[in-house]
Scaffold this active site. Structure first.
Site, PDB file in Angstrom:
ATOM      1  N   THR A 117      -0.817  -6.855   7.085  1.00 21.19           N
ATOM      2  CA  THR A 117       0.091  -5.737   7.377  1.00 21.19           C
ATOM      3  C   THR A 117      -0.628  -4.390   7.352  1.00 21.19           C
ATOM      4  O   THR A 117      -1.608  -4.212   6.602  1.00 21.19           O
ATOM      5  CB  THR A 117       1.234  -5.716   6.336  1.00 21.19           C
ATOM      6  OG1 THR A 117       1.914  -4.460   6.402  1.00 21.19           O
ATOM      7  CG2 THR A 117       0.728  -5.870   4.916  1.00 21.19           C
ATOM      8  N   TYR A 141       3.595  -4.832  -2.482  1.00 19.06           N
ATOM      9  CA  TYR A 141       3.629  -5.672  -1.278  1.00 19.06           C
ATOM     10  C   TYR A 141       2.299  -5.539  -0.526  1.00 19.06           C
ATOM     11  O   TYR A 141       1.629  -6.541  -0.233  1.00 19.06           O
ATOM     12  CB  TYR A 141       4.805  -5.280  -0.377  1.00 19.06           C
ATOM     13  CG  TYR A 141       4.686  -5.848   1.008  1.00 19.06           C
ATOM     14  CD1 TYR A 141       4.714  -7.226   1.205  1.00 19.06           C
ATOM     15  CD2 TYR A 141       4.501  -5.021   2.125  1.00 19.06           C
ATOM     16  CE1 TYR A 141       4.560  -7.764   2.479  1.00 19.06           C
ATOM     17  CE2 TYR A 141       4.356  -5.557   3.395  1.00 19.06           C
ATOM     18  CZ  TYR A 141       4.384  -6.925   3.570  1.00 19.06           C
ATOM     19  OH  TYR A 141       4.222  -7.452   4.833  1.00 19.06           O
TER      20      TYR A 141
END
Ligand code: UDP
Length: 323
Positions: A117, A141
């Site tokens: 990501t 995250y």
């Protein structure tokens, strides 16, 4: 037909990739715990209900099928929740991934495509963000994904193991045939929320922050169609099959759109009016995220088919209005 284990294949990006894999002559085998996935999104290949925390179950899958490569989409991805519950994120996104990698080594399966990501970059220090931009994630995250990227680098150096890590920008849009689509519970993503407001399923849309240093004050993101993402996974796999070394690529459209521009585009496509409320910034949101995908375009010959925000939102609308 090569068997590709698709972990998280009942989810949004995983299910679209299964469709693309199948259309390219691969046999996807889906492992999904259905916490966020949908069993009715598994339409191309076998489905196994299960979880990466169960090492014995992973072994059984590798014994039952001759797995040729693994694509790993299964992760928790709610940034705010990751701040409140980092244990949950490191357990699922890191520990469970290690279980998978270690069983791959046991069975000598060496090709791995990883969903990473742009959140691994943290707050950008320049735009567009390329792959050599420093990685300083600002939430657990993003950090959990960066930890896995680092594990992958060590594994590829030490073992008979090759990976491609794809750093996604904002995945959006849906299968144009509407066989599958985007259906998160809870939904936090901008485009489906705005479409729900257009459908009258929500009272309003809230803009998180109108005081950013951008052309209209709202935050800028780089939206990439989910089928263009899916296509990149297959190109990445074939890149490894043809003998190339492990590598990391950004996946974005190279163009940024503000929240207000997305809302205007939804109004234009749906021809629906709805209430827009200007609110404060969401914690942890960078002002602008735009990716450079030059590397994957040059190296893998990847060409996004959906390179306008209209074409992306149109496919999401076609899906969502029939839900
Ligand atoms: N956003 C917004 N209102 C919403 C949901 C999102 O203004 O109800 C903004 C969010 O702050 C970000 C952009 O829309 O700037 C995209 O957010 P999304 O959650 O879709 O993806 P993210 O960039 O967080 O991965």
């Amino acid at each position: 037909m090569k068997n590709i284990l698709v972990v998280g294949g009942a989810g949004y990006i995983g299910s679209h990739t299964c469709k693309s894999l199948f259309n390219k002559g691969y046999n996807p085998i889906v492992l999904d715990n259905l916490i966020y996935g949908h069993e009715d999104f598994v339409k191309w290949g076998d489905f196994i209900l299960g979880d990466l925390s169960d090492v014995e179950q992973i072994r059984l899958i590798f014994k039952r099928y001759k797995i040729d490569a693994v694509m790993h989409f299964a992760a928790f991805a709610y940034v705010g929740e990751s701040v409140a519950e980092p244990k949950k994120y490191y357990h699922n996104n890191v520990l469970a991934t290690l279980n998978l990698l270690n069983v791959m080594l046991e069975f000598d399966v060496k090709y791995f495509i990883f969903s990473s990501t742009c959140a691994t970059y943290g707050n950008p220090i320049y735009l567009p963000i390329d792959e050599s931009h420093p990685q300083n994630p600002i939430n657990p995250y993003g950090m959990s994904k960066l930890v896995v990227e680092n594990i992958l680098k060590d594994y590829t150096n030490a073992y008979n193991f090759k990976f491609v890590s794809l750093r996604y920008f904002n995945a959006a849009g849906c299968d144009p045939d509407c066989e599958i689509g985007e259906n998160h519970e809870p939904e936090t993503h901008l485009i489906p929320l705005v479409l729900d407001a257009a459908l009258g399923k929500r009272d309003n849309v809230k803009i998180f922050g109108t005081d950013y240093d951008t052309r209209d004050g709202s935050a800028v993101r780089d939206y990439i169609h989910v089928l263009d993402l899916a296509e990149a996974h297959i190109l990445a796999l074939e890149y490894l099959y043809s003998g190339h070394d492990s590598d990391i690529f950004n996946l974005g459209n190279g163009q940024g759109f503000t929240v207000k521009e997305v809302i205007d585009c939804v109004k234009k496509i749906t021809k629906c009016e709805f209430k827009v409320v200007e609110g404060g910034r969401r914690i942890g949101d960078p002002s602008s995220l735009i990716g450079s995908s030059d590397k994957i375009i040059k190296t893998l010959n990847w060409k996004p088919k959906y390179n306008t925000i209209e074409s992306i939102i149109q496919t999401a609308w076609n899906w969502q209005k029939n839900l």
